[in-house]
Design a protein around this motif. Structure first.
Motif, PDB file in Angstrom:
ATOM      1  N   TYR A  26      46.816  90.344  -5.037  1.00 34.89           N
ATOM      2  CA  TYR A  26      45.407  90.098  -4.711  1.00 34.89           C
ATOM      3  C   TYR A  26      44.444  90.747  -5.712  1.00 34.89           C
ATOM      4  O   TYR A  26      43.267  90.408  -5.746  1.00 34.89           O
ATOM      5  CB  TYR A  26      45.055  90.652  -3.325  1.00 34.89           C
ATOM      6  N   LYS A  27      44.940  91.703  -6.498  1.00 35.31           N
ATOM      7  CA  LYS A  27      44.044  92.517  -7.312  1.00 35.31           C
ATOM      8  C   LYS A  27      43.350  91.725  -8.410  1.00 35.31           C
ATOM      9  O   LYS A  27      42.249  92.080  -8.842  1.00 35.31           O
ATOM     10  CB  LYS A  27      44.831  93.681  -7.925  1.00 35.31           C
ATOM     11  N   TRP A  28      43.982  90.652  -8.885  1.00 32.19           N
ATOM     12  CA  TRP A  28      43.357  89.903  -9.985  1.00 32.19           C
ATOM     13  C   TRP A  28      42.252  88.979  -9.498  1.00 32.19           C
ATOM     14  O   TRP A  28      41.500  88.430 -10.310  1.00 32.19           O
ATOM     15  CB  TRP A  28      44.426  89.080 -10.715  1.00 32.19           C
ATOM     16  N   ILE A  29      42.126  88.813  -8.161  1.00 26.64           N
ATOM     17  CA  ILE A  29      41.071  87.951  -7.611  1.00 26.64           C
ATOM     18  C   ILE A  29      39.746  88.724  -7.615  1.00 26.64           C
ATOM     19  O   ILE A  29      39.622  89.757  -6.961  1.00 26.64           O
ATOM     20  CB  ILE A  29      41.425  87.498  -6.183  1.00 26.64           C
ATOM     21  N   VAL A  30      38.797  88.243  -8.352  1.00 32.25           N
ATOM     22  CA  VAL A  30      37.500  88.924  -8.486  1.00 32.25           C
ATOM     23  C   VAL A  30      36.747  88.869  -7.156  1.00 32.25           C
ATOM     24  O   VAL A  30      36.707  87.833  -6.475  1.00 32.25           O
ATOM     25  CB  VAL A  30      36.665  88.263  -9.600  1.00 32.25           C
ATOM     26  N   PHE A  31      36.157  90.014  -6.774  1.00 32.48           N
ATOM     27  CA  PHE A  31      35.397  90.093  -5.529  1.00 32.48           C
ATOM     28  C   PHE A  31      34.101  89.299  -5.689  1.00 32.48           C
ATOM     29  O   PHE A  31      33.159  89.721  -6.357  1.00 32.48           O
ATOM     30  CB  PHE A  31      35.090  91.544  -5.183  1.00 32.48           C
ATOM     31  N   SER A  32      34.071  88.112  -5.064  1.00 30.57           N
ATOM     32  CA  SER A  32      32.913  87.240  -5.178  1.00 30.57           C
ATOM     33  C   SER A  32      32.947  86.234  -4.035  1.00 30.57           C
ATOM     34  O   SER A  32      34.026  85.899  -3.522  1.00 30.57           O
ATOM     35  CB  SER A  32      32.923  86.515  -6.530  1.00 30.57           C
ATOM     36  N   SER A  33      31.765  85.762  -3.636  1.00 35.87           N
ATOM     37  CA  SER A  33      31.714  84.795  -2.537  1.00 35.87           C
ATOM     38  C   SER A  33      32.440  83.495  -2.881  1.00 35.87           C
ATOM     39  O   SER A  33      33.010  82.841  -2.015  1.00 35.87           O
ATOM     40  CB  SER A  33      30.258  84.482  -2.175  1.00 35.87           C
ATOM     41  N   LYS A  34      32.449  83.135  -4.157  1.00 35.02           N
ATOM     42  CA  LYS A  34      33.125  81.894  -4.538  1.00 35.02           C
ATOM     43  C   LYS A  34      34.646  82.011  -4.477  1.00 35.02           C
ATOM     44  O   LYS A  34      35.359  80.999  -4.521  1.00 35.02           O
ATOM     45  CB  LYS A  34      32.687  81.470  -5.945  1.00 35.02           C
ATOM     46  N   ASN A  35      35.149  83.249  -4.386  1.00 35.80           N
ATOM     47  CA  ASN A  35      36.595  83.471  -4.298  1.00 35.80           C
ATOM     48  C   ASN A  35      37.058  83.797  -2.877  1.00 35.80           C
ATOM     49  O   ASN A  35      38.188  84.236  -2.682  1.00 35.80           O
ATOM     50  CB  ASN A  35      37.018  84.597  -5.248  1.00 35.80           C
ATOM     51  N   THR A  36      36.157  83.585  -1.916  1.00 38.27           N
ATOM     52  CA  THR A  36      36.511  83.916  -0.525  1.00 38.27           C
ATOM     53  C   THR A  36      37.755  83.154  -0.082  1.00 38.27           C
ATOM     54  O   THR A  36      38.719  83.748   0.432  1.00 38.27           O
ATOM     55  CB  THR A  36      35.331  83.574   0.407  1.00 38.27           C
ATOM     56  N   GLN A  37      37.743  81.859  -0.247  1.00 39.30           N
ATOM     57  CA  GLN A  37      38.873  81.052   0.189  1.00 39.30           C
ATOM     58  C   GLN A  37      40.136  81.351  -0.625  1.00 39.30           C
ATOM     59  O   GLN A  37      41.249  81.307  -0.094  1.00 39.30           O
ATOM     60  CB  GLN A  37      38.528  79.563   0.095  1.00 39.30           C
ATOM     61  N   LEU A  38      39.975  81.632  -1.905  1.00 33.91           N
ATOM     62  CA  LEU A  38      41.132  81.946  -2.737  1.00 33.91           C
ATOM     63  C   LEU A  38      41.845  83.191  -2.210  1.00 33.91           C
ATOM     64  O   LEU A  38      43.082  83.221  -2.114  1.00 33.91           O
ATOM     65  CB  LEU A  38      40.690  82.148  -4.185  1.00 33.91           C
ATOM     66  N   TYR A  39      41.064  84.200  -1.853  1.00 32.87           N
ATOM     67  CA  TYR A  39      41.646  85.431  -1.313  1.00 32.87           C
ATOM     68  C   TYR A  39      42.336  85.152   0.020  1.00 32.87           C
ATOM     69  O   TYR A  39      43.465  85.615   0.266  1.00 32.87           O
ATOM     70  CB  TYR A  39      40.540  86.473  -1.146  1.00 32.87           C
ATOM     71  N   LEU A  40      41.676  84.390   0.889  1.00 33.96           N
ATOM     72  CA  LEU A  40      42.261  84.088   2.199  1.00 33.96           C
ATOM     73  C   LEU A  40      43.534  83.256   2.069  1.00 33.96           C
ATOM     74  O   LEU A  40      44.512  83.477   2.787  1.00 33.96           O
ATOM     75  CB  LEU A  40      41.234  83.342   3.059  1.00 33.96           C
ATOM     76  N   VAL A  41      43.521  82.302   1.154  1.00 34.62           N
ATOM     77  CA  VAL A  41      44.697  81.443   0.968  1.00 34.62           C
ATOM     78  C   VAL A  41      45.877  82.253   0.437  1.00 34.62           C
ATOM     79  O   VAL A  41      47.019  82.082   0.882  1.00 34.62           O
ATOM     80  CB  VAL A  41      44.356  80.277   0.015  1.00 34.62           C
ATOM     81  N   PHE A  42      45.612  83.151  -0.508  1.00 35.59           N
ATOM     82  CA  PHE A  42      46.687  83.993  -1.033  1.00 35.59           C
ATOM     83  C   PHE A  42      47.278  84.873   0.067  1.00 35.59           C
ATOM     84  O   PHE A  42      48.500  85.010   0.181  1.00 35.59           O
ATOM     85  CB  PHE A  42      46.159  84.863  -2.185  1.00 35.59           C
TER      86      PHE A  42
ATOM     87  N   ILE B 225      53.922  87.036  11.239  1.00 33.17           N
ATOM     88  CA  ILE B 225      53.116  87.529  10.122  1.00 33.17           C
ATOM     89  C   ILE B 225      53.665  88.883   9.680  1.00 33.17           C
ATOM     90  O   ILE B 225      53.937  89.749  10.517  1.00 33.17           O
ATOM     91  CB  ILE B 225      51.637  87.671  10.521  1.00 33.17           C
ATOM     92  N   ARG B 226      53.846  89.059   8.375  1.00 35.03           N
ATOM     93  CA  ARG B 226      54.280  90.339   7.821  1.00 35.03           C
ATOM     94  C   ARG B 226      53.346  90.703   6.665  1.00 35.03           C
ATOM     95  O   ARG B 226      52.915  89.830   5.922  1.00 35.03           O
ATOM     96  CB  ARG B 226      55.721  90.263   7.322  1.00 35.03           C
ATOM     97  N   ARG B 227      53.108  92.002   6.505  1.00 37.08           N
ATOM     98  CA  ARG B 227      52.165  92.414   5.475  1.00 37.08           C
ATOM     99  C   ARG B 227      52.729  92.200   4.068  1.00 37.08           C
ATOM    100  O   ARG B 227      52.036  91.720   3.178  1.00 37.08           O
ATOM    101  CB  ARG B 227      51.812  93.889   5.647  1.00 37.08           C
ATOM    102  N   ARG B 228      53.985  92.583   3.831  1.00 33.21           N
ATOM    103  CA  ARG B 228      54.618  92.554   2.514  1.00 33.21           C
ATOM    104  C   ARG B 228      53.789  93.350   1.500  1.00 33.21           C
ATOM    105  O   ARG B 228      53.230  92.813   0.533  1.00 33.21           O
ATOM    106  CB  ARG B 228      54.812  91.109   2.031  1.00 33.21           C
ATOM    107  N   ALA B 229      53.755  94.653   1.753  1.00 33.25           N
ATOM    108  CA  ALA B 229      52.939  95.553   0.928  1.00 33.25           C
ATOM    109  C   ALA B 229      53.330  95.502  -0.545  1.00 33.25           C
ATOM    110  O   ALA B 229      52.487  95.740  -1.421  1.00 33.25           O
ATOM    111  CB  ALA B 229      53.066  96.984   1.454  1.00 33.25           C
ATOM    112  N   TRP B 230      54.583  95.173  -0.825  1.00 29.94           N
ATOM    113  CA  TRP B 230      55.029  95.129  -2.219  1.00 29.94           C
ATOM    114  C   TRP B 230      54.382  93.998  -3.009  1.00 29.94           C
ATOM    115  O   TRP B 230      54.482  93.962  -4.241  1.00 29.94           O
ATOM    116  CB  TRP B 230      56.550  95.022  -2.268  1.00 29.94           C
TER     117      TRP B 230
END
Length: 394
Positions: free
Chosen positions: A258-274, A248-253
């Protein structure tokens, strides 16, 4: 089991079975079709270029440099395992018999690549040089002799020095191999035999240093573990390798992704998958590698139908393998403890793969912009990826 012939036979049988177990997933029907089309297209391009190749083209140096570098990389395959550091100590005096078989297998298994590369360049040598068929085939015999000496030298160097400064040894052997092959092609094999004498003298000096030294089990174990790890990582792109754990690598660049993913419970999996895709080496490098292959092929192959078939196959492989990998439930995840709809992860994976297919199509199209009918490539990639998403198993 104190017979070194039996020990090698058992180890080699296990090694062959392990490789065959995963190769049947790697060499599949669609991959074979891609290879056939790529080989055919490359052969056609090569033959067309030979018709206009200038007589001043430095074919001898090109062949010598390519094959010489391949000869220098002669990492031994010993099949030594970690418990051997204890259990084979009483049989250490018999280990030369075992290592002789290991060196022979290393030679025959590694000879294929430089020999094939040289054979592929024979039409070039016949086109731009005045070499006779006898000289060309003597050059192949010379390369075979060089390969055997390189294999024996690298094994003895690693034995004597525990692998320290192996880069210096390879660099020296690589330069000598290049000069030897170039001399064999431009002057004569007999003059190039001087380099064989130098290699032979170097081999003999290393073999004298090896006498009386204990077997460097730790170094050979490390070599074997890394060699099999590379194979398992490659096989993991085609099928699941249970005992392989990706890094696993962070890849800060790529944090901005992730910033375009809106903070919402319905986007939980989308954020995790990304995050899973970007930070997991196996997933990210799989996409990057297949995209790079498609880009390189379309950049140099000007036969439209071949380029379309290749990018379609690679788009299919990319989407299918990433979908299987990201939907795998082999490990426990913290999101399983929360009241999230099971379909959320599938939708998130599909959204991610649609985005990656678009990015892949843009990269490949930009590389193929000088080729005829390049505008069809993004359509093919996106359509094939979408069909793969919809028709493959959930």
């Amino acid at each position: 089991m104190n017979n070194m012939h039996n020990i090698w036979k058992m180890r080699f049988g296990h090694f062959v079975n392990e490789v065959q177990k995963y190769m049947r997933f790697i060499v599949t029907g669609h991959i074979a079709i891609v290879f056939v089309f790529v080989a055919g297209a490359a052969g056609y391009q090569y033959s067309e270029w030979l018709k206009v190749a200038p007589a001043s083209f430095p074919a001898e140096w090109l062949v010598a440099a390519t094959v010489g570098i391949l000869l220098a990389f002669s990492r031994p395959t010993t099949l030594i395992k970690e418990p051997d550091q204890v259990y084979l100590l009483p049989l250490e005096t018999q280990m030369p018999v075992y290592f002789k078989k290991a060196v022979n297998w290393t030679f025959w298994s590694q000879l294929i690549i430089p020999a094939v590369v040289y054979i592929v360049t024979i039409p070039l040598l016949k086109t731009v040089t005045e070499l006779s068929s006898l000289q060309i085939w003597l050059g192949l015999a010379f390369i075979i002799a060089l390969k055997y000496l390189n294999v024996v030298i690298e094994f003895n160097y690693r034995f004597a020095n525990r692998g320290q400064a192996i880069v210096v040894d390879r660099l020296a052997r690589g330069l000598l191999s290049i000069l030897a092959i170039e001399t064999a092609l431009t002057s004569s094999v007999y003059l190039a035999a001087i380099y064989l004498i130098i290699f032979f003298a170097y081999k003999m000096s290393l073999q004298k240093r090896v006498i009386g030294q204990p077997v460097p089990y730790e170094h050979f174990v490390h070599l074997e573990q890394n060699r099999m790890l590379r194979f398992y990582r490659f096989a993991n792109y085609f099928t699941d390798v249970p005992h392989l754990r990706g890094t696993i690598r962070r890849r800060a660049w790529l944090d901005s992704a992730y910033k375009w993913i809106v903070f919402s419970s319905k986007n939980t999996q989308l954020y995790l998958v990304f995050r899973t895709f970007i930070r997991t080496d196996d997933h990210f490098y799989l996409w990057l590698r297949l995209t790079a292959i498609a880009a390189v092929i379309t950049a140099f192959v000007d036969i439209a139908i071949v380029a379309w078939i290749v990018v379609a196959a690679l788009a299919f492989a990319t989407t299918l393998q990433l979908k299987v990998a990201l939907l795998s439930n082999g490990e426990f995840r913290m999101d399983m403890l929360f009241p999230i709809a099971p379909t959320q992860r599938l939708k998130a994976v599909e959204k991610l793969l649609r985005i990656t297919s678009v990015v892949q199509s843009i990269i490949v199209t930009l590389c193929a912009i000088a080729q005829p009918h390049f505008y069809m490539i993004p359509i093919i990639i996106i359509v094939v990826s979408e069909l793969t998403l919809r028709l493959s198993k959930k």
